[in-house]
Write a protein that holds these residues in place. Structure first.
Motif, PDB file in Angstrom:
ATOM      1  N   ASP A  32       0.809  -1.217   0.000  1.00 47.18           N
ATOM      2  CA  ASP A  32       0.000   0.000   0.000  1.00 47.18           C
ATOM      3  C   ASP A  32       0.845   1.271   0.000  1.00 47.18           C
ATOM      4  OD1 ASP A  32       1.007  -0.460   2.521  1.00 47.18           O
ATOM      5  OD2 ASP A  32      -0.802   0.200   3.588  1.00 47.18           O
ATOM      6  N   LEU A  33       2.175   1.149   0.023  1.00 53.62           N
ATOM      7  CA  LEU A  33       3.015   2.341   0.039  1.00 53.62           C
ATOM      8  C   LEU A  33       2.905   3.099  -1.279  1.00 53.62           C
ATOM      9  CD1 LEU A  33       5.119   4.007   1.625  1.00 53.62           C
ATOM     10  CD2 LEU A  33       6.900   2.666   0.491  1.00 53.62           C
ATOM     11  N   TYR A  34       2.846   2.362  -2.378  1.00 55.60           N
ATOM     12  CA  TYR A  34       2.712   2.967  -3.702  1.00 55.60           C
ATOM     13  C   TYR A  34       1.399   2.519  -4.334  1.00 55.60           C
ATOM     14  CZ  TYR A  34       7.470   4.856  -4.141  1.00 55.60           C
ATOM     15  OH  TYR A  34       8.623   5.603  -3.989  1.00 55.60           O
ATOM     16  N   VAL A  35       0.638   3.447  -4.837  1.00 60.95           N
ATOM     17  CA  VAL A  35      -0.557   3.174  -5.634  1.00 60.95           C
ATOM     18  C   VAL A  35      -0.229   3.577  -7.069  1.00 60.95           C
ATOM     19  CG1 VAL A  35      -2.980   3.765  -6.015  1.00 60.95           C
ATOM     20  CG2 VAL A  35      -2.097   3.570  -3.676  1.00 60.95           C
ATOM     21  N   TRP A  36      -0.415   2.668  -7.992  1.00 65.43           N
ATOM     22  CA  TRP A  36       0.090   2.889  -9.351  1.00 65.43           C
ATOM     23  C   TRP A  36      -0.464   4.150  -9.994  1.00 65.43           C
ATOM     24  CZ3 TRP A  36       4.332   0.674 -10.542  1.00 65.43           C
ATOM     25  CH2 TRP A  36       4.630  -0.599 -10.071  1.00 65.43           C
ATOM     26  N   LYS A  37      -1.778   4.375  -9.903  1.00 58.39           N
ATOM     27  CA  LYS A  37      -2.370   5.572 -10.517  1.00 58.39           C
ATOM     28  C   LYS A  37      -1.831   6.836  -9.868  1.00 58.39           C
ATOM     29  CE  LYS A  37      -6.743   3.612 -12.162  1.00 58.39           C
ATOM     30  NZ  LYS A  37      -8.228   3.686 -12.070  1.00 58.39           N
ATOM     31  N   ASP A  38      -1.633   6.765  -8.556  1.00 60.41           N
ATOM     32  CA  ASP A  38      -1.102   7.914  -7.834  1.00 60.41           C
ATOM     33  C   ASP A  38       0.347   8.181  -8.243  1.00 60.41           C
ATOM     34  OD1 ASP A  38      -1.489   9.857  -5.462  1.00 60.41           O
ATOM     35  OD2 ASP A  38       0.343   8.799  -4.912  1.00 60.41           O
ATOM     36  N   LEU A  39       1.120   7.104  -8.390  1.00 59.47           N
ATOM     37  CA  LEU A  39       2.518   7.251  -8.814  1.00 59.47           C
ATOM     38  C   LEU A  39       2.599   7.836 -10.217  1.00 59.47           C
ATOM     39  CD1 LEU A  39       5.544   6.837  -8.425  1.00 59.47           C
ATOM     40  CD2 LEU A  39       5.252   4.464  -9.196  1.00 59.47           C
ATOM     41  N   MET A  40       1.702   7.409 -11.105  1.00 59.93           N
ATOM     42  CA  MET A  40       1.698   7.942 -12.467  1.00 59.93           C
ATOM     43  C   MET A  40       1.367   9.440 -12.460  1.00 59.93           C
ATOM     44  SD  MET A  40       2.650   5.571 -14.495  1.00 59.93           S
ATOM     45  CE  MET A  40       3.723   5.061 -13.119  1.00 59.93           C
ATOM     46  N   ALA A  41       0.405   9.822 -11.612  1.00 57.76           N
ATOM     47  CA  ALA A  41       0.051  11.235 -11.515  1.00 57.76           C
ATOM     48  C   ALA A  41       1.231  12.049 -10.989  1.00 57.76           C
ATOM     49  CB  ALA A  41      -1.162  11.410 -10.602  1.00 57.76           C
ATOM     50  N   SER A  42       1.897  11.524  -9.967  1.00 59.87           N
ATOM     51  CA  SER A  42       3.070  12.211  -9.421  1.00 59.87           C
ATOM     52  C   SER A  42       4.178  12.297 -10.464  1.00 59.87           C
ATOM     53  CB  SER A  42       3.584  11.468  -8.178  1.00 59.87           C
ATOM     54  OG  SER A  42       2.623  11.479  -7.140  1.00 59.87           O
ATOM     55  N   GLY A  43       4.339  11.207 -11.239  1.00 60.32           N
ATOM     56  CA  GLY A  43       5.372  11.198 -12.262  1.00 60.32           C
ATOM     57  C   GLY A  43       5.126  12.250 -13.338  1.00 60.32           C
ATOM     58  N   ILE A  44       3.878  12.412 -13.728  1.00 64.26           N
ATOM     59  CA  ILE A  44       3.541  13.429 -14.731  1.00 64.26           C
ATOM     60  C   ILE A  44       3.821  14.824 -14.189  1.00 64.26           C
ATOM     61  CG2 ILE A  44       1.644  14.487 -16.026  1.00 64.26           C
ATOM     62  CD1 ILE A  44       0.454  11.662 -16.274  1.00 64.26           C
ATOM     63  N   MET A  45       3.485  15.028 -12.904  1.00 64.90           N
ATOM     64  CA  MET A  45       3.799  16.317 -12.277  1.00 64.90           C
ATOM     65  C   MET A  45       5.300  16.577 -12.304  1.00 64.90           C
ATOM     66  SD  MET A  45       0.845  17.515 -11.173  1.00 64.90           S
ATOM     67  CE  MET A  45       0.236  16.764 -12.685  1.00 64.90           C
ATOM     68  N   GLY A  46       6.071  15.531 -11.995  1.00 59.67           N
ATOM     69  CA  GLY A  46       7.522  15.670 -11.969  1.00 59.67           C
ATOM     70  C   GLY A  46       8.108  15.910 -13.351  1.00 59.67           C
ATOM     71  N   ILE A  47       7.574  15.215 -14.353  1.00 58.13           N
ATOM     72  CA  ILE A  47       8.057  15.405 -15.722  1.00 58.13           C
ATOM     73  C   ILE A  47       7.761  16.826 -16.194  1.00 58.13           C
ATOM     74  CG2 ILE A  47       7.687  14.730 -18.121  1.00 58.13           C
ATOM     75  CD1 ILE A  47       7.199  11.862 -17.064  1.00 58.13           C
ATOM     76  N   GLY A  48       6.557  17.296 -15.865  1.00 57.77           N
ATOM     77  CA  GLY A  48       6.199  18.664 -16.233  1.00 57.77           C
ATOM     78  C   GLY A  48       7.130  19.682 -15.612  1.00 57.77           C
ATOM     79  N   SER A  49       7.463  19.471 -14.350  1.00 54.29           N
ATOM     80  CA  SER A  49       8.387  20.384 -13.670  1.00 54.29           C
ATOM     81  C   SER A  49       9.776  20.327 -14.304  1.00 54.29           C
ATOM     82  CB  SER A  49       8.483  20.021 -12.182  1.00 54.29           C
ATOM     83  OG  SER A  49       7.250  20.225 -11.530  1.00 54.29           O
ATOM     84  N   ASN A  99      -0.505   9.285  -0.172  1.00 52.90           N
ATOM     85  CA  ASN A  99       0.653   8.430   0.054  1.00 52.90           C
ATOM     86  C   ASN A  99       1.888   9.271   0.328  1.00 52.90           C
ATOM     87  OD1 ASN A  99      -0.623   5.754  -0.834  1.00 52.90           O
ATOM     88  ND2 ASN A  99      -0.999   7.065  -2.596  1.00 52.90           N
ATOM     89  N   PHE A 100       2.780   8.728   1.145  1.00 57.78           N
ATOM     90  CA  PHE A 100       4.026   9.410   1.471  1.00 57.78           C
ATOM     91  C   PHE A 100       5.172   8.515   1.045  1.00 57.78           C
ATOM     92  CE2 PHE A 100       7.527  10.687   4.295  1.00 57.78           C
ATOM     93  CZ  PHE A 100       7.496  12.067   4.140  1.00 57.78           C
ATOM     94  N   ASN A 101       5.805   8.871  -0.063  1.00 61.51           N
ATOM     95  CA  ASN A 101       6.903   8.082  -0.601  1.00 61.51           C
ATOM     96  C   ASN A 101       7.750   8.982  -1.496  1.00 61.51           C
ATOM     97  OD1 ASN A 101       5.546   8.144  -3.208  1.00 61.51           O
ATOM     98  ND2 ASN A 101       4.191   6.558  -2.381  1.00 61.51           N
ATOM     99  N   LEU A 102       8.814   8.424  -2.044  1.00 59.45           N
ATOM    100  CA  LEU A 102       9.709   9.216  -2.882  1.00 59.45           C
ATOM    101  C   LEU A 102       9.044   9.657  -4.182  1.00 59.45           C
ATOM    102  CD1 LEU A 102      13.117   7.338  -2.386  1.00 59.45           C
ATOM    103  CD2 LEU A 102      12.327   9.448  -1.285  1.00 59.45           C
ATOM    104  N   GLY A 103       7.996   8.943  -4.585  1.00 61.22           N
ATOM    105  CA  GLY A 103       7.231   9.382  -5.743  1.00 61.22           C
ATOM    106  C   GLY A 103       6.514  10.688  -5.456  1.00 61.22           C
ATOM    107  N   THR A 104       6.001  10.826  -4.235  1.00 64.18           N
ATOM    108  CA  THR A 104       5.338  12.058  -3.839  1.00 64.18           C
ATOM    109  C   THR A 104       6.308  13.238  -3.862  1.00 64.18           C
ATOM    110  OG1 THR A 104       3.823  10.797  -2.426  1.00 64.18           O
ATOM    111  CG2 THR A 104       3.999  13.157  -1.996  1.00 64.18           C
ATOM    112  N   ALA A 105       7.579  12.956  -3.651  1.00 67.35           N
ATOM    113  CA  ALA A 105       8.587  14.022  -3.617  1.00 67.35           C
ATOM    114  C   ALA A 105       8.661  14.793  -4.933  1.00 67.35           C
ATOM    115  CB  ALA A 105       9.957  13.432  -3.272  1.00 67.35           C
TER     116      ALA A 105
END
Length: 318
Positions: free
Chosen positions: A32-49, A132-138
């Motif tokens: 439960d640390l990583y949720v795939w849809k949530d990680l994808m959303a965070s990844g898109i935010m990071g790519i945009g930045s 979620n609180f993980n490195l993806g959220t960072a």
């Protein structure tokens, strides 16, 4: 100004550590640390930045920082001198330390402003919107913060810190902030007396009432302690991550804009011009009719309830 921002090298490191933590969590029963849809959303935010970052560097950092530095630190008789009369700072080791300290002080107030001014919170809430609180959220960073963050730091080149030094210190701050987003690092003893650590950052990402708007510091916690926003993680409190009014969507556009949409709705319904301004520039949660509460109002109510019934276990308000 010809130099490479260290964050360019940080991006592959960020990806590598996210994958490492993801793999560890899945192989050690922490599904439960990583949720795939949530990680994808965070990844898109990071790519945009990552895409917008270099553009902002050219249009804001170089133009604004360089103009500020040159204006306040002109070359006089072959020596770069601050307009206040002293020689502009060089590159001695202690100047680097002072610059990093100045960066941390600035980061504290920049970060705190993002939590206490609603229009800035609308940009920053992106980072807190995950449950979620993980490195993806960072890497889940709002794109709009890139537009105004440099203006908080203009005073540093103005007083004489070289532009490239300021940018490097900003990058170091970002590296430290990234690695704080992990649940796998326990309390660190005496280190926590000085530095902002992982458990302190868990407090910052919590939506528990007593933890709201705490621990805004970068790599030091001294400014939180000085200005009354420091809070230690209580082992007896179950932390709930995220924000009280979440976007409830994995759509990146919704995540980026939902709070701006709410601000616009509040501004339209307000009758007084002063109320419209408060909905934009006041603290998040402010309302002219008391229908919603600011963080300070929530925490005041929380303390009053706890004093009346100290044995009760309180949850966050709806």
């Amino acid at each position: 100004m010809e130099f490479t921002n260290p964050l360019v090298y940080g991006v592959p490191c960020f990806i590598a550590f996210i994958l490492l933590e993801l793999t560890y969590s899945k192989t050690h029963g922490h599904d439960d640390l990583y949720v795939w849809k949530d990680l994808m959303a965070s990844g898109i935010m990071g790519i945009g930045s990552a895409i917008l970052g270099p553009l902002i560097k050219v249009t804001v950092l170089i133009v604004v920082f360089e103009f500020t530095y040159e204006f306040f630190n002109p070359v006089v008789d072959g020596v770069r001198t601050n307009i206040m009369g002293y020689k502009s700072f060089g590159y001695a080791w202690y100047v680097w330390l002072l610059c990093q300290l100045a960066d941390d002080f600035t980061y504290y107030w920049f970060h705190r402003a993002n939590h206490e001014v609603r229009i800035l919170w609308a940009a920053h809430i992106v980072h807190h919107s995950s449950d979620n609180f993980n490195l993806g959220t960072a890497v889940r960073n709002g794109w709009f913060t890139l537009l105004y963050k440099p203006f908080f730091y203009m005073w540093m080149p103005a007083i004489g810190f070289p532009v490239e030094m300021v940018v490097v210190c900003l990058a170091i701050e970002s590296f430290w902030q990234f690695q704080l987003h992990s649940l796998y690092v326990p309390k660190m003893g005496w280190i926590e007396k000085i530095f902002n650590t992982h458990t302190m950052h868990q407090v910052h990402h919590s939506q528990n009432v007593e933890y709201l708007d705490k621990n805004h510091g970068g790599f030091l916690n001294i400014f939180d302690k000085m200005f009354g926003t420091w809070k230690e993680l209580d082992d007896d409190v179950e932390v709930k991550f995220g924000v009280i009014h979440a976007p409830n969507s994995y759509n990146p556009i919704v995540i980026l804009t939902h709070e701006f949409k709410d601000i616009w709705a509040d501004v339209k319904k307000a009758k007084k011009f002063s109320h419209k301004l408060m909905y934009i520039f006041g603290p998040p949660g402010w309302s002219h009719d008391g229908s919603t509460m600011t963080v300070k109002q929530q925490q005041r109510l929380f303390k009053e309830e706890k004093m009346r019934n100290p044995e009760a276990v309180f949850s966050r308000p709806n």
